[in-house]
Write a protein that holds these residues in place. Sequence first.
Motif, PDB file in Angstrom:
ATOM      1  N   CYS A  77       0.740  -1.119   0.148  1.00 17.62           N
ATOM      2  CA  CYS A  77      -0.099   0.165  -0.032  1.00 17.62           C
ATOM      3  C   CYS A  77       0.895   1.281   0.038  1.00 17.62           C
ATOM      4  CB  CYS A  77      -0.883  -0.159   1.210  1.00 17.62           C
ATOM      5  SG  CYS A  77      -2.140   1.427   1.194  1.00 17.62           S
ATOM      6  N   HIS A 112     -17.866   5.573  -4.359  1.00 21.72           N
ATOM      7  CA  HIS A 112     -17.158   4.366  -3.645  1.00 21.72           C
ATOM      8  C   HIS A 112     -16.259   4.873  -2.347  1.00 21.72           C
ATOM      9  CE1 HIS A 112     -14.103   0.999  -4.833  1.00 21.72           C
ATOM     10  NE2 HIS A 112     -13.960   1.188  -3.695  1.00 21.72           N
ATOM     11  N   GLY A 179     -12.526  -4.568  -2.033  1.00 27.67           N
ATOM     12  CA  GLY A 179     -11.267  -4.399  -1.638  1.00 27.67           C
ATOM     13  C   GLY A 179     -10.948  -5.292  -0.268  1.00 27.67           C
ATOM     14  N   ASN A 217     -18.893  -7.018  -4.117  1.00 29.40           N
ATOM     15  CA  ASN A 217     -17.969  -7.049  -5.171  1.00 29.40           C
ATOM     16  C   ASN A 217     -16.839  -7.962  -4.382  1.00 29.40           C
ATOM     17  OD1 ASN A 217     -19.586  -5.907  -6.950  1.00 29.40           O
ATOM     18  ND2 ASN A 217     -18.257  -3.948  -6.910  1.00 29.40           N
ATOM     19  N   THR A 219     -12.267  -8.773  -4.986  1.00 30.26           N
ATOM     20  CA  THR A 219     -11.038  -8.623  -5.818  1.00 30.26           C
ATOM     21  C   THR A 219      -9.865  -9.577  -5.683  1.00 30.26           C
ATOM     22  OG1 THR A 219     -10.037  -6.989  -3.892  1.00 30.26           O
ATOM     23  CG2 THR A 219     -11.653  -5.937  -5.901  1.00 30.26           C
ATOM     24  N   LEU A 254      -7.035  -6.968  -9.712  1.00 28.45           N
ATOM     25  CA  LEU A 254      -6.309  -5.721  -9.423  1.00 28.45           C
ATOM     26  C   LEU A 254      -4.579  -6.114  -9.724  1.00 28.45           C
ATOM     27  CD1 LEU A 254      -8.019  -4.470  -6.026  1.00 28.45           C
ATOM     28  CD2 LEU A 254      -8.458  -3.489  -8.443  1.00 28.45           C
ATOM     29  N   ALA A 255      -4.277  -5.242 -10.682  1.00 26.70           N
ATOM     30  CA  ALA A 255      -2.705  -5.532 -10.927  1.00 26.70           C
ATOM     31  C   ALA A 255      -1.985  -4.931  -9.900  1.00 26.70           C
ATOM     32  CB  ALA A 255      -2.453  -5.010 -12.490  1.00 26.70           C
ATOM     33  N   PHE A 256      -0.822  -5.123  -9.389  1.00 24.28           N
ATOM     34  CA  PHE A 256       0.019  -4.848  -8.328  1.00 24.28           C
ATOM     35  C   PHE A 256       0.371  -3.378  -9.053  1.00 24.28           C
ATOM     36  CE2 PHE A 256       4.120  -4.581  -6.027  1.00 24.28           C
ATOM     37  CZ  PHE A 256       3.531  -3.630  -4.885  1.00 24.28           C
ATOM     38  N   THR A 261       5.639   1.676  -2.589  1.00 22.14           N
ATOM     39  CA  THR A 261       5.482   0.614  -1.492  1.00 22.14           C
ATOM     40  C   THR A 261       6.627  -0.102  -1.047  1.00 22.14           C
ATOM     41  OG1 THR A 261       5.066  -1.232  -2.778  1.00 22.14           O
ATOM     42  CG2 THR A 261       3.386   0.350  -2.868  1.00 22.14           C
ATOM     43  N   ASP A 315     -15.736  -0.352 -14.827  1.00 18.81           N
ATOM     44  CA  ASP A 315     -15.634   0.377 -13.806  1.00 18.81           C
ATOM     45  C   ASP A 315     -16.447   1.929 -14.350  1.00 18.81           C
ATOM     46  OD1 ASP A 315     -15.316   0.542 -10.747  1.00 18.81           O
ATOM     47  OD2 ASP A 315     -14.510   2.347 -11.158  1.00 18.81           O
ATOM     48  N   ILE A 323      -5.813   5.697  -4.315  1.00 23.86           N
ATOM     49  CA  ILE A 323      -5.051   4.296  -3.844  1.00 23.86           C
ATOM     50  C   ILE A 323      -4.015   4.139  -5.148  1.00 23.86           C
ATOM     51  CG2 ILE A 323      -5.299   2.131  -3.331  1.00 23.86           C
ATOM     52  CD1 ILE A 323      -7.728   2.718  -1.783  1.00 23.86           C
TER      53      ILE A 323
HETATM   54  O1  V47 Z   1      -7.595  -3.785  -1.229  1.00 27.98           O
HETATM   55  C1  V47 Z   1      -3.815  -1.288  -2.643  1.00 27.98           C
HETATM   56  C2  V47 Z   1      -5.333  -2.587  -3.682  1.00 27.98           C
HETATM   57  C3  V47 Z   1      -7.842  -2.252  -3.099  1.00 27.98           C
HETATM   58  C4  V47 Z   1      -2.164  -1.418  -4.376  1.00 27.98           C
HETATM   59  O2  V47 Z   1     -15.374  -3.140  -5.741  1.00 27.98           O
HETATM   60  C5  V47 Z   1      -3.340  -1.937  -4.812  1.00 27.98           C
HETATM   61  O3  V47 Z   1     -15.897  -2.162  -7.575  1.00 27.98           O
HETATM   62  C6  V47 Z   1      -2.136  -2.524  -6.596  1.00 27.98           C
HETATM   63  O4  V47 Z   1     -10.703  -2.973  -3.875  1.00 27.98           O
HETATM   64  N1  V47 Z   1      -1.140  -1.757  -6.494  1.00 27.98           N
HETATM   65  C7  V47 Z   1      -8.841  -1.335  -3.005  1.00 27.98           C
HETATM   66  N2  V47 Z   1      -3.587  -2.423  -5.974  1.00 27.98           N
HETATM   67  C8  V47 Z   1      -9.571  -0.994  -4.363  1.00 27.98           C
HETATM   68  C9  V47 Z   1     -10.690  -2.127  -4.583  1.00 27.98           C
HETATM   69  C10 V47 Z   1     -11.793  -1.747  -5.767  1.00 27.98           C
HETATM   70  C11 V47 Z   1     -11.102  -1.043  -6.974  1.00 27.98           C
HETATM   71  C12 V47 Z   1     -12.128  -0.771  -7.887  1.00 27.98           C
HETATM   72  C13 V47 Z   1     -13.297  -1.219  -7.955  1.00 27.98           C
HETATM   73  C14 V47 Z   1     -13.913  -1.929  -6.715  1.00 27.98           C
HETATM   74  C15 V47 Z   1     -15.250  -2.281  -6.579  1.00 27.98           C
HETATM   75  C16 V47 Z   1     -12.833  -2.158  -5.703  1.00 27.98           C
HETATM   76  O5  V47 Z   1      -6.528  -1.719  -3.962  1.00 27.98           O
HETATM   77  C17 V47 Z   1      -7.062  -2.769  -2.154  1.00 27.98           C
HETATM   78  C18 V47 Z   1      -5.730  -3.491  -2.502  1.00 27.98           C
HETATM   79  O6  V47 Z   1      -6.038  -4.805  -2.907  1.00 27.98           O
HETATM   80  N3  V47 Z   1      -4.275  -1.923  -3.679  1.00 27.98           N
HETATM   81  N4  V47 Z   1      -2.567  -0.845  -3.068  1.00 27.98           N
HETATM   82  C19 V47 Z   1      -1.134  -1.021  -5.080  1.00 27.98           C
HETATM   83  N5  V47 Z   1      -0.179  -0.615  -4.756  1.00 27.98           N
END
Ligand code: V47
Length: 380
Positions: A77, A112, A179, A217, A219, A254-256, A261, A315, A323
């Motif tokens: 994060c 959101h 998330g 949802n 992820t 979700l691509a890291f 970080t 989305d 984030i």
């Molecule tokens: O739980 C945090 C991720 C998530 C990073 O429900 C990262 O519609 C990549 O959950 N690189 C939050 N990922 C975002 C999320 C989300 C996003 C869009 C739509 C919805 C939905 C939910 O973001 C966290 C974590 O898994 N995250 N840091 C990072 N550096």
Amino acid sequence: MIRAAVPSLDRVREKVEAGQRLDAAEAEMLWDERVDLHELGELANLVRERKNGNAGYYNINTHLNPTNVCVYRCTFCAFRADLRDARGYVMEAEQILARGQEAVDAGSTEMHIVGGLHHQKDYDWYLNIVRLLHDHYPSLHLKAWTPVEINWFQHLTKRSLRDILVELKDAGLGSLPGGGAEIFHPEVRDKICEHKADTREWFAVHRMAHELGLRSNATMLYGHIENAFHRTDHLLRLRQLQDETGGFQTFIPLAFHPENTRLSHLTKPSATMSLRTMAVSRLVLDNFDHIKAYWIMLGIGTAQASLAYGADDLDGTVRHELIYHDAGATTPEILSVEQIQRLIREAGREPVERDTLYHAVERDASGWKTGAKLATGSQA
Ligand code: V47
């Protein structure tokens, strides 16, 4: 030298064409880079079109992250801050209301809301954010708080999960975002986010939310220290809860993003890895209606291509995303409706505006209203 045979997709193809479920071994095999990506995409596209035809869904949404101060230190994060960090912020009620007004003025149907777990904020502070926004802007669907926050509220209040979710729902909570899932397998979870809600707790929150009639949802954070086994395990755990409750709407891989970080030494996943993840998710999660290609984190080109690799949703137009942008995302912070529609059309799909619960949104000069539930075909 004996070399392992290149895995064949024949059996998977037969099963997908017949609408049958893939087992764990078949699912894990799909991650092998020798499995042709485009053939995999073609199969995922078959399922995607069976379920959602040619639709490319999007919504008009706004993000709100009321604080970035967080008691947890997840290694992936870049958003979180310590209590005394110069970067740390907490939004006041006026700022939260101003964000709500901005969302409504921009035609958003959804807000959101996720954030840090602030050392000095009690449960009522989080509850009141939902109440305040719902009371002032009842037309906004509030997709708020992941199981990580809800689990924190349990810790703060010592109250039951049911009680907390019922209270949040009464205050105006509309659904839960996906998330906090990261990677469920403890071999990975214990290394990247050992302190926060564990896998059992994450699932308990979604199970209870579904029991109370809230949709949610899910992820998966991929492209860091996990491997094919962990990703498969993650998808299968989700498929199992969905069999039990049917309460999940959308799966979002979700691509890291490594920048800023504690995993900044890692390389971010490639476009082909993202397309493979999209396709495998579509094929394994046969009981999920939707797979979302979140353009903010994928980049616009990969998100467009994902619409042919299993995804049916991009989305939203999104405003005020933090984030991913804190973690180095180079995508714009917002797309206009015309831009997102054009991206979908360029990918050969028909743009369809949906609300959070996948009803059509009908707009005219005086505003918008919710239309019919968008039909999703069954795989069989
Ligand atoms: O739980 C945090 C991720 C998530 C990073 O429900 C990262 O519609 C990549 O959950 N690189 C939050 N990922 C975002 C999320 C989300 C996003 C869009 C739509 C919805 C939905 C939910 O973001 C966290 C974590 O898994 N995250 N840091 C990072 N550096």
